[in-house]
Design a protein around this motif. Structure first.
Motif, PDB file in Angstrom:
ATOM      1  N   ASN A 139       0.821  -1.209   0.000  1.00  0.00           N
ATOM      2  CA  ASN A 139       0.000   0.000   0.000  1.00  0.00           C
ATOM      3  C   ASN A 139       0.856   1.261   0.000  1.00  0.00           C
ATOM      4  N   GLY A 140       1.981   1.213   0.716  1.00  0.00           N
ATOM      5  CA  GLY A 140       2.883   2.364   0.706  1.00  0.00           C
ATOM      6  C   GLY A 140       3.467   2.622  -0.663  1.00  0.00           C
ATOM      7  N   ALA A 143       0.937   4.106  -3.106  1.00  0.00           N
ATOM      8  CA  ALA A 143       0.745   5.545  -2.918  1.00  0.00           C
ATOM      9  C   ALA A 143       1.790   6.358  -3.682  1.00  0.00           C
ATOM     10  N   ILE A 144       2.984   5.802  -3.817  1.00  0.00           N
ATOM     11  CA  ILE A 144       4.052   6.489  -4.555  1.00  0.00           C
ATOM     12  C   ILE A 144       3.894   6.304  -6.056  1.00  0.00           C
ATOM     13  N   LEU A 145       3.489   5.113  -6.489  1.00  0.00           N
ATOM     14  CA  LEU A 145       3.429   4.793  -7.918  1.00  0.00           C
ATOM     15  C   LEU A 145       2.243   5.430  -8.633  1.00  0.00           C
ATOM     16  N   ILE A 146       1.129   5.602  -7.955  1.00  0.00           N
ATOM     17  CA  ILE A 146      -0.076   6.118  -8.617  1.00  0.00           C
ATOM     18  C   ILE A 146       0.163   7.470  -9.288  1.00  0.00           C
ATOM     19  N   PRO A 147       0.745   8.472  -8.591  1.00  0.00           N
ATOM     20  CA  PRO A 147       0.960   9.760  -9.272  1.00  0.00           C
ATOM     21  C   PRO A 147       2.025   9.686 -10.366  1.00  0.00           C
ATOM     22  N   LEU A 148       2.860   8.659 -10.347  1.00  0.00           N
ATOM     23  CA  LEU A 148       3.861   8.497 -11.396  1.00  0.00           C
ATOM     24  C   LEU A 148       3.280   7.804 -12.620  1.00  0.00           C
ATOM     25  N   PHE A 149       2.419   6.813 -12.400  1.00  0.00           N
ATOM     26  CA  PHE A 149       1.896   5.989 -13.488  1.00  0.00           C
ATOM     27  C   PHE A 149       0.612   6.529 -14.118  1.00  0.00           C
ATOM     28  N   PHE A 150      -0.290   7.078 -13.316  1.00  0.00           N
ATOM     29  CA  PHE A 150      -1.596   7.480 -13.850  1.00  0.00           C
ATOM     30  C   PHE A 150      -1.493   8.515 -14.969  1.00  0.00           C
ATOM     31  N   PRO A 151      -0.624   9.545 -14.852  1.00  0.00           N
ATOM     32  CA  PRO A 151      -0.518  10.507 -15.972  1.00  0.00           C
ATOM     33  C   PRO A 151       0.010   9.857 -17.260  1.00  0.00           C
TER      34      PRO A 151
END
Length: 318
Positions: A139-140, A143-151
């Motif tokens: 989960n930690g 939280a870091i990967l989502i803002p990197l991958f989603f765009p």
């Protein structure tokens, strides 16, 4: 008594069937069932409390000195990131319905591990402690990967690191960290209470069955209200089955090398699809949320089959 015995034996399939039937029967009751694009507030508000209680009961079985890192924790994270990266790469060369389908598969892979995975892991004979450590790491990192991958998936996806981190942190703190701390406090200062809770066989598992009924109702809503052509809908519903087998299979294969096959399979395969669905609807193509909705059905079908094998043969066949 026959009905009760049947429910005990087939808890997860019964829970999914009940959730689907309740949705179909009460789909117009606003405070119970999702209406339009929002989830029914009654269910959304009580779910964190239900999951908290379920995990509190499970964590009362953990001893602090059992919590330790394992090499398979790192390997599964590396595999998850690699699979997500490959799907993103594939999406950059596609468009239209194909991109939509790949986006759905990406969400299934990127979903963080479900907090309830510890409950099924315990039922299957795996390590609750190892599963808990992995869930916190997973989960930690999510939280870091989502803002990197989603765009990279959707150019318009406007999600900052702070937003992503706080979303996941809130979910983890409410339904994972807080019940863990309460359980450890109970074991230390109220050991008789902890022993009493541990003595109630399968309590957390049946609580998870109730939660699954709610999740299944929300899943039915998202599937039945989607507006897609037949082929795209079929692929969004069926391809998550392949993803389910791939993730469970890889997790079990890696975990087996460290004598923790059950925990490895649940760690990579059992996903917190509620978080994934919400993130998809909010930041990606909302229609892609059909895939994690279907994943709910497939992952719990796999869990049901594993539980049946465990009861019938005393071990898992896979």
């Amino acid at each position: 008594m026959g009905l009760i015995r049947f429910f005990k034996k087939w808890t997860l399939p019964c829970s999914m069937a009940v959730g689907a039937c309740v949705y179909l029967l009460f789909s117009k009751v606003d405070f119970l069932i999702p209406i339009g694009d929002t989830a029914g507030p009654f269910f959304i508000e009580i779910m964190p409390f239900l999951i908290f209680a379920m995990l509190y009961v499970t964590f009362c079985k953990i001893r602090l000195h059992d919590l330790r890192l394992s090499a398979w924790h790192g390997w599964l994270q590396a595999i998850r990131v690699a699979l997500a990266g490959l799907l993103i790469l594939a999406m950059t060369h596609t468009g239209g319905a194909t991109k939509l389908i790949l986006e759905g598969m990406f969400v299934c892979v990127m979903c963080p591990t479900a907090a309830a995975a510890a409950v099924i892991t315990d039922k299957l004979g795996g390590s609750i402690a190892s599963m808990t450590v992995y869930t916190l790491i997973d989960n930690g990192l999510t939280a870091i990967l989502i803002p990197l991958f989603f765009p990279l998936v959707e150019k318009e996806a406007d999600i900052t690191f702070a937003t992503s981190f706080l979303i996941i942190l809130e979910k983890v703190a409410t339904v994972l960290i807080l019940p863990f701390c309460c359980a450890m406090a109970t074991r230390k200062w109220l050991p008789k209470v902890a022993e009493k809770i541990k003595s109630v066989k399968n309590l957390a598992f049946y609580m998870w069955g109730f939660n699954l009924s709610i999740v299944m109702g929300l899943t039915m809503h998202n599937i039945l209200t989607a507006r897609l052509d037949g082929m795209t809908m079929a692929l969004l519903l069926l391809l998550p089955l392949a993803v389910t087998f791939i993730l469970f299979g890889i997790g079990k294969a890696v975990g087996k090398r460290y004598d923790d096959s059950v925990s490895g399979g649940q760690a990579l395969g059992q996903k917190n699809t509620i978080v994934g669905i919400w993130l998809t609807i909010t930041y990606l193509n909302p229609t892609a949320a059909i895939a994690p909705c279907a994943y709910v059905i497939w992952q719990n079908s796999v869990n049901s089959w594993q539980l049946w094998c465990k009861e019938k043969y005393g071990k898992l066949k896979w």
